[in-house]
Design a protein around this motif. Structure first.
Motif, PDB file in Angstrom:
ATOM      1  N   SER A   1     -14.993   3.657  -4.382  1.00 23.80           N
ATOM      2  CA  SER A   1     -14.732   2.724  -5.484  1.00 23.80           C
ATOM      3  C   SER A   1     -13.236   2.404  -5.600  1.00 23.80           C
ATOM      4  O   SER A   1     -12.863   1.264  -5.874  1.00 23.80           O
ATOM      5  CB  SER A   1     -15.262   3.275  -6.799  1.00 23.80           C
ATOM      6  OG  SER A   1     -14.625   4.491  -7.109  1.00 23.80           O
ATOM      7  N   GLN A   2     -12.371   3.397  -5.356  1.00 25.83           N
ATOM      8  CA  GLN A   2     -10.936   3.133  -5.389  1.00 25.83           C
ATOM      9  C   GLN A   2     -10.528   2.207  -4.247  1.00 25.83           C
ATOM     10  O   GLN A   2      -9.716   1.295  -4.420  1.00 25.83           O
ATOM     11  CB  GLN A   2     -10.157   4.449  -5.288  1.00 25.83           C
ATOM     12  CG  GLN A   2     -10.267   5.319  -6.509  1.00 25.83           C
ATOM     13  CD  GLN A   2      -9.640   6.690  -6.264  1.00 25.83           C
ATOM     14  OE1 GLN A   2      -9.498   7.131  -5.129  1.00 25.83           O
ATOM     15  NE2 GLN A   2      -9.288   7.352  -7.360  1.00 25.83           N
TER      16      GLN A   2
ATOM     17  N   LYS B   1     -11.560  -1.285  -5.066  1.00 24.75           N
ATOM     18  CA  LYS B   1     -10.657  -1.875  -6.056  1.00 24.75           C
ATOM     19  C   LYS B   1      -9.356  -2.311  -5.391  1.00 24.75           C
ATOM     20  O   LYS B   1      -8.813  -3.375  -5.702  1.00 24.75           O
ATOM     21  CB  LYS B   1     -10.388  -0.853  -7.165  1.00 24.75           C
ATOM     22  CG  LYS B   1      -9.592  -1.405  -8.320  1.00 24.75           C
ATOM     23  CD  LYS B   1      -9.465  -0.368  -9.410  1.00 24.75           C
ATOM     24  CE  LYS B   1      -8.705  -0.939 -10.587  1.00 24.75           C
ATOM     25  NZ  LYS B   1      -8.524   0.065 -11.640  1.00 24.75           N
ATOM     26  N   GLU B   2      -8.853  -1.508  -4.462  1.00 21.03           N
ATOM     27  CA  GLU B   2      -7.623  -1.849  -3.741  1.00 21.03           C
ATOM     28  C   GLU B   2      -7.815  -3.102  -2.883  1.00 21.03           C
ATOM     29  O   GLU B   2      -6.921  -3.941  -2.786  1.00 21.03           O
ATOM     30  CB  GLU B   2      -7.201  -0.678  -2.845  1.00 21.03           C
ATOM     31  CG  GLU B   2      -5.907  -0.920  -2.101  1.00 21.03           C
ATOM     32  CD  GLU B   2      -5.512   0.275  -1.259  1.00 21.03           C
ATOM     33  OE1 GLU B   2      -5.074   0.048  -0.130  1.00 21.03           O
ATOM     34  OE2 GLU B   2      -5.653   1.417  -1.733  1.00 21.03           O
TER      35      GLU B   2
ATOM     36  N   GLY C   1     -10.028  -5.420  -3.523  1.00 19.36           N
ATOM     37  CA  GLY C   1     -10.457  -6.528  -4.371  1.00 19.36           C
ATOM     38  C   GLY C   1     -11.897  -6.934  -4.094  1.00 19.36           C
ATOM     39  O   GLY C   1     -12.262  -8.094  -4.238  1.00 19.36           O
TER      40      GLY C   1
ATOM     41  N   PRO D   1     -16.215  -5.916  -4.606  1.00 20.21           N
ATOM     42  CA  PRO D   1     -17.154  -5.089  -5.368  1.00 20.21           C
ATOM     43  C   PRO D   1     -17.532  -3.855  -4.538  1.00 20.21           C
ATOM     44  O   PRO D   1     -17.658  -3.934  -3.314  1.00 20.21           O
ATOM     45  CB  PRO D   1     -18.366  -5.992  -5.585  1.00 20.21           C
ATOM     46  CG  PRO D   1     -17.963  -7.361  -5.150  1.00 20.21           C
ATOM     47  CD  PRO D   1     -16.745  -7.235  -4.326  1.00 20.21           C
ATOM     48  N   SER D   2     -17.700  -2.747  -5.193  1.00 19.69           N
ATOM     49  CA  SER D   2     -18.002  -1.511  -4.466  1.00 19.69           C
ATOM     50  C   SER D   2     -19.351  -1.584  -3.752  1.00 19.69           C
ATOM     51  O   SER D   2     -19.532  -0.970  -2.699  1.00 19.69           O
ATOM     52  CB  SER D   2     -17.933  -0.306  -5.392  1.00 19.69           C
ATOM     53  OG  SER D   2     -18.821  -0.478  -6.476  1.00 19.69           O
TER      54      SER D   2
END
Length: 152
Positions: free
Chosen positions: A7-8, A11-12, A14, A16-17
């Motif tokens: 998930s990180q 996010k990095e 950009g 969706p997980s």
């Protein structure tokens, strides 16, 4: 580098997980949960290789284009004496091409020597006539005195 979970990393990037998990599954990386699964550098490399294969970037690029923009200011006085600032922008583009090792080792092709073209009698006559026309002008330049400049 710090440990990063899915998930990180999503996010990095950009993304969706869920999409990142799908891409990881397609790449052959067996990660199931986004929160508590740690991604290693090997997993990231495997994902990158998979995405390059899928999107068509099979070989490395042989050409790199570098662009540089440089802005300077020139202060110039106009005819009325008022100072003006002129902005000058210089753009430079340079393309670097990576040479193949086989091409670099191969000797350069030998350039063929070209025999001078024979000048026929007609061309010779035209050249002599042109030289005769230019002769008076040349003589006038040689005989005319040069104007003296006053260096004060």
């Amino acid at each position: 580098m710090a440990q990063m979970n899915v998930s990180q990393f999503a996010k990095e990037l950009g993304l969706p997980s869920a999409l990142l998990l799908e891409q990881l599954q397609a790449a052959g990386v067996g990660k199931a949960l986004a929160e508590d699964t740690v991604l290693t550098e090997q997993d990231k490399t495997q994902l990158l290789d998979y995405l390059r294969r899928v999107h068509g970037a099979k070989d490395t690029k042989n050409k790199i284009t570098l662009t540089r923009r440089q802005t300077t200011e020139i202060k110039k006085a106009d005819s009325t004496g008022k100072a003006r600032t002129i902005q000058v922008e210089v753009k430079k583009k340079r393309v670097l091409v990576k040479r193949d090792s086989a091409a670099a080792e191969a000797p350069a092709p030998v350039a063929e020597t070209v025999a001078p073209v024979a000048i026929n009698a007609e061309q010779t006559a035209l050249r002599e006539e042109e030289a005769r026309k230019q002769e008076p002008r040349f003589q006038q330049r040689v005989q005319a005195p040069l104007p003296l400049r006053n260096h004060a």
